[in-house]
Design a protein around this motif. Structure first.
Motif, PDB file in Angstrom:
ATOM      1  N   GLY A 187       0.818  -1.208   0.000  1.00  0.00           N
ATOM      2  CA  GLY A 187       0.000   0.000   0.000  1.00  0.00           C
ATOM      3  C   GLY A 187       0.844   1.247   0.000  1.00  0.00           C
ATOM      4  N   VAL A 188       0.298   2.330   0.580  1.00  0.00           N
ATOM      5  CA  VAL A 188       1.027   3.593   0.708  1.00  0.00           C
ATOM      6  C   VAL A 188       0.797   4.134   2.118  1.00  0.00           C
ATOM      7  N   ILE A 189       1.762   4.962   2.591  1.00  0.00           N
ATOM      8  CA  ILE A 189       1.606   5.597   3.904  1.00  0.00           C
ATOM      9  C   ILE A 189       2.026   7.055   3.803  1.00  0.00           C
ATOM     10  N   SER A 190       1.542   7.877   4.744  1.00  0.00           N
ATOM     11  CA  SER A 190       1.984   9.268   4.839  1.00  0.00           C
ATOM     12  C   SER A 190       3.417   9.305   5.359  1.00  0.00           C
ATOM     13  N   VAL A 191       4.185  10.298   4.913  1.00  0.00           N
ATOM     14  CA  VAL A 191       5.599  10.364   5.297  1.00  0.00           C
ATOM     15  C   VAL A 191       5.765  10.545   6.811  1.00  0.00           C
ATOM     16  N   SER A 192       4.763  11.149   7.467  1.00  0.00           N
ATOM     17  CA  SER A 192       4.878  11.378   8.915  1.00  0.00           C
ATOM     18  C   SER A 192       4.255  10.257   9.741  1.00  0.00           C
ATOM     19  N   ALA A 193       3.760   9.188   9.097  1.00  0.00           N
ATOM     20  CA  ALA A 193       3.137   8.088   9.847  1.00  0.00           C
ATOM     21  C   ALA A 193       4.160   7.424  10.767  1.00  0.00           C
ATOM     22  N   ASN A 194       3.678   6.906  11.883  1.00  0.00           N
ATOM     23  CA  ASN A 194       4.555   6.276  12.875  1.00  0.00           C
ATOM     24  C   ASN A 194       5.275   5.058  12.295  1.00  0.00           C
ATOM     25  N   ARG A 195       6.583   4.978  12.580  1.00  0.00           N
ATOM     26  CA  ARG A 195       7.385   3.850  12.103  1.00  0.00           C
ATOM     27  C   ARG A 195       8.054   3.101  13.246  1.00  0.00           C
ATOM     28  N   LYS A 196       7.858   3.560  14.456  1.00  0.00           N
ATOM     29  CA  LYS A 196       8.524   2.956  15.603  1.00  0.00           C
ATOM     30  C   LYS A 196       7.524   2.153  16.431  1.00  0.00           C
ATOM     31  N   GLY A 197       7.991   1.000  16.946  1.00  0.00           N
ATOM     32  CA  GLY A 197       7.137   0.168  17.773  1.00  0.00           C
ATOM     33  C   GLY A 197       6.022  -0.477  16.979  1.00  0.00           C
ATOM     34  N   GLN A 198       4.991  -0.952  17.704  1.00  0.00           N
ATOM     35  CA  GLN A 198       3.851  -1.594  17.057  1.00  0.00           C
ATOM     36  C   GLN A 198       3.066  -0.562  16.249  1.00  0.00           C
ATOM     37  N   VAL A 199       2.850  -0.847  14.996  1.00  0.00           N
ATOM     38  CA  VAL A 199       2.170   0.099  14.101  1.00  0.00           C
ATOM     39  C   VAL A 199       0.696  -0.276  13.979  1.00  0.00           C
ATOM     40  N   ILE A 200      -0.174   0.732  14.111  1.00  0.00           N
ATOM     41  CA  ILE A 200      -1.604   0.540  13.853  1.00  0.00           C
ATOM     42  C   ILE A 200      -1.847   0.927  12.401  1.00  0.00           C
ATOM     43  N   SER A 201      -2.175  -0.045  11.591  1.00  0.00           N
ATOM     44  CA  SER A 201      -2.313   0.189  10.154  1.00  0.00           C
ATOM     45  C   SER A 201      -3.766   0.477   9.812  1.00  0.00           C
ATOM     46  N   CYS A 202      -4.069   1.762   9.594  1.00  0.00           N
ATOM     47  CA  CYS A 202      -5.409   2.190   9.190  1.00  0.00           C
ATOM     48  C   CYS A 202      -5.296   3.603   8.613  1.00  0.00           C
ATOM     49  N   PRO A 203      -6.277   4.050   7.830  1.00  0.00           N
ATOM     50  CA  PRO A 203      -6.190   5.382   7.225  1.00  0.00           C
ATOM     51  C   PRO A 203      -6.034   6.501   8.251  1.00  0.00           C
ATOM     52  N   GLU A 204      -6.670   6.371   9.433  1.00  0.00           N
ATOM     53  CA  GLU A 204      -6.552   7.414  10.446  1.00  0.00           C
ATOM     54  C   GLU A 204      -5.114   7.578  10.920  1.00  0.00           C
ATOM     55  N   ALA A 205      -4.321   6.498  10.837  1.00  0.00           N
ATOM     56  CA  ALA A 205      -2.920   6.551  11.242  1.00  0.00           C
ATOM     57  C   ALA A 205      -2.001   6.852  10.062  1.00  0.00           C
TER      58      ALA A 205
END
Length: 540
Positions: free
Chosen positions: A430-448
């Motif tokens: 998929g794709v993610i926003s450049v500022s999306a969290n990359r550390k620890g457990q990631v919650i994968s959803c559009p809000e994140a």
């Protein structure tokens, strides 16, 4: 008349009360002339009918009539006065506050009256003793703002400390220790600021004009794209409608033909029966005649032939064969479904071909890769390893999830790339926003900031949309196409082999760059060891 008026003085046509050229002049019994409104107001205020010039008293209020001759002469003097264009206030010049109609240039401004006067209306300040003490200055506009409300003096100084305009008295009292300069000196610096502001405003205007052109061009492109899509959609659904209409026509023809055959058979039976009935009726007449005959020889000779001529067909076992319509509609639907499926498959391939024209070159970014991921030298392939590599924990790197991003990102327009997933039982794309969290457990959803699709257990496809959406996939994809339309807020996943759309995130609102996202997931002891491979896009 005009020549005669030029020999007269303008003072002869001035009202002694308002000191202006007569307006609706009236003559009172003593012979003096005044503006009708001026003399009426004077008598009302003083409560006496007395001439302001000769002081003559009148017992009764005289009946006032406008002196037409003087009114015409006054009007000519007014016209002559305004003929001198140099006396008329131009835009930007201070005008007289008491002129009516055409406003003349002010000659002086009074700080006490806080008004400006032309040469004519200034005469009272030059003749009336009470007004002679008023302070007159060069004409100024907005006098109320220019005069100190505390001391009644002009604001001629500027306090840099408090950034306000002052009069001389204010500078010697409340602002004695402040940095005070003349207005002219302070305005020089402000004019420099105004120059910069003028340039900035010009640049802002140009930017906004360019933005208007950009928006109009974008709207034009959007309208053209919409028109093309409508035309394509109309063509597609017209073709589908023709398929349905053709199928309906063939079904109707098939059923109608069966019914026609049955109707023809029934008609043949009825015709044959009608003919036999006619023959039987005729034989019955002959039987009746023989029964009444006394000619024994004729009776015996005719009986055998009469019996032989009777119809011998047995109609008991004969019936109309009913045609079977069962399954006719089902077969027609099956045929229509097959035809539509072929057509839809062609259309889906055409749609996929359309998005494939936005193919971009994507490579993997090693600075974002989890330490257990192995990237190929060309940056096109990634798989999972049980060995943890010693890599710097930079802010871009995923620390917990086995994920890697692409070097490229999308911030506008449309983009498309394909990933080979053959042989894998698990993956995330998929794709993610450049500022999306990359550390620890990631919650994968559009809000994140994650718009991703995943495969689990070899055949469970899930869109991580919060809540997750379990997908029904007709055929397991070997290659997955990812299409992003930034302005439209769309992220779509395609089964490249079948040209089916697996899932689409719609109505998204992107505010940051979007990076392609890849996770080969754990290799599961070799069960999921196949790599994810960014493949070259070949148009379907």
């Amino acid at each position: 008349m005009l020549a005669a008026s030029c020999l007269l003085s303008q003072d002869q046509f001035l009202c002694s009360i308002c000191l202006d050229v007569f307006t609706s002049p009236v003559t009172i019994p003593c012979g003096h002339n005044f503006c009708k409104s001026c003399i009426t107001a004077d008598w009302r205020i003083n409560r006496k009918c007395k001439c302001p010039c000769c002081k003559r008293l009148f017992d009764l209020i005289p009946e006032l009539h406008v002196n037409i001759f003087i009114a015409e002469m006054a009007a000519q003097f007014k016209q002559a006065a305004v003929k001198d264009v140099s006396e008329i206030a131009k835009p930007g010049e201070v005008s007289c506050d008491f002129c009516t109609g055409v406003r003349l240039k002010a000659l002086k401004s009074c700080l006490v009256c806080q008004a400006s006067y032309c040469e004519i209306h200034l005469q009272r300040h030059q003749k009336v003793s009470g007004l002679l003490r008023h302070k007159l200055v060069v004409p100024l506009d907005n006098l109320e703002d220019r005069i100190c409300s505390k001391h009644g003096e002009l604001k001629e100084l500027y306090c840099k400390t408090d950034q306000i305009c002052l009069c001389h008295f204010c500078s010697e009292t409340d602002h004695e220790s402040h940095d005070v300069v003349p207005l002219m000196e302070a305005s020089k610096g402000k004019k420099a600021e105004l120059g910069k502001m003028k340039v900035e405003i010009h640049e802002m205007v140009q930017e906004r004009k360019l933005k208007i052109q950009e928006l109009r061009q974008s709207e034009k492109l959007s309208r053209e794209a919409a028109d093309r899509q409508i035309a394509d959609g109309l063509q597609i659904f017209t073709a589908l409608t023709q398929f349905v209409e053709t199928g309906m026509s063939e079904l109707t023809e098939q059923i109608t033909q069966k019914q026609k055959t049955t109707a023809e058979q029934a008609e043949d039976f009825i015709t044959e029966l009608t003919q036999e009935i006619s023959e039987l009726v005729n034989r019955n007449v002959e039987v009746e005649q023989l029964s009444c005959s006394e000619d024994h020889l004729r009776l015996l000779q005719s009986l055998s032939p009469l019996k032989a001529s009777l119809p011998t067909k047995n109609w008991t076992d004969i019936s109309l064969r009913q045609p079977s319509y069962e399954g006719t509609v089902a077969r027609a639907l099956a045929q229509l479904k097959e035809s539509l499926s072929q057509r839809v498959e062609e259309l889906l391939k055409a749609e996929l071909k359309r998005v494939q024209q936005y193919a971009v070159d994507v490579t993997l970014d090693p600075d974002t890769a989890h330490p257990k991921l192995i990237l190929s030298d060309d940056g096109k392939q990634v798989n999972h390893s049980n060995v943890v590599r010693n890599l710097p924990d930079n802010p871009e790197r995923f620390s917990f999830c086995v994920v890697v991003l692409a070097n490229q990102s999308f911030s506008t327009g449309r983009s498309y790339y394909e990933v080979e997933v053959k042989g894998k039982t698990k993956w995330d794309l998929g794709v993610i926003s450049v500022s999306a969290n990359r550390k620890g457990q990631v919650i994968s959803c559009p809000e994140a900031g994650y718009w991703t699709l995943q495969l689990r257990n070899g055949n469970e496809y899930v869109a991580l949309a919060d809540p997750d959406v379990l997908l029904s996939v007709k055929s397991q994809p070997q290659r997955v196409g990812v299409f992003v339309d930034y302005e439209e807020g769309l992220v779509s996943f395609y089964n490249v082999d079948s040209a089916d759309i697996i899932f689409s995130f719609t109505g998204c609102f992107f505010t940051e760059n979007l990076c392609p996202f890849f996770s080969p997931c754990f290799n599961d002891g070799g069960g999921n060891s196949a790599p994810l491979r960014i493949s070259v896009v070949h148009e379907t």
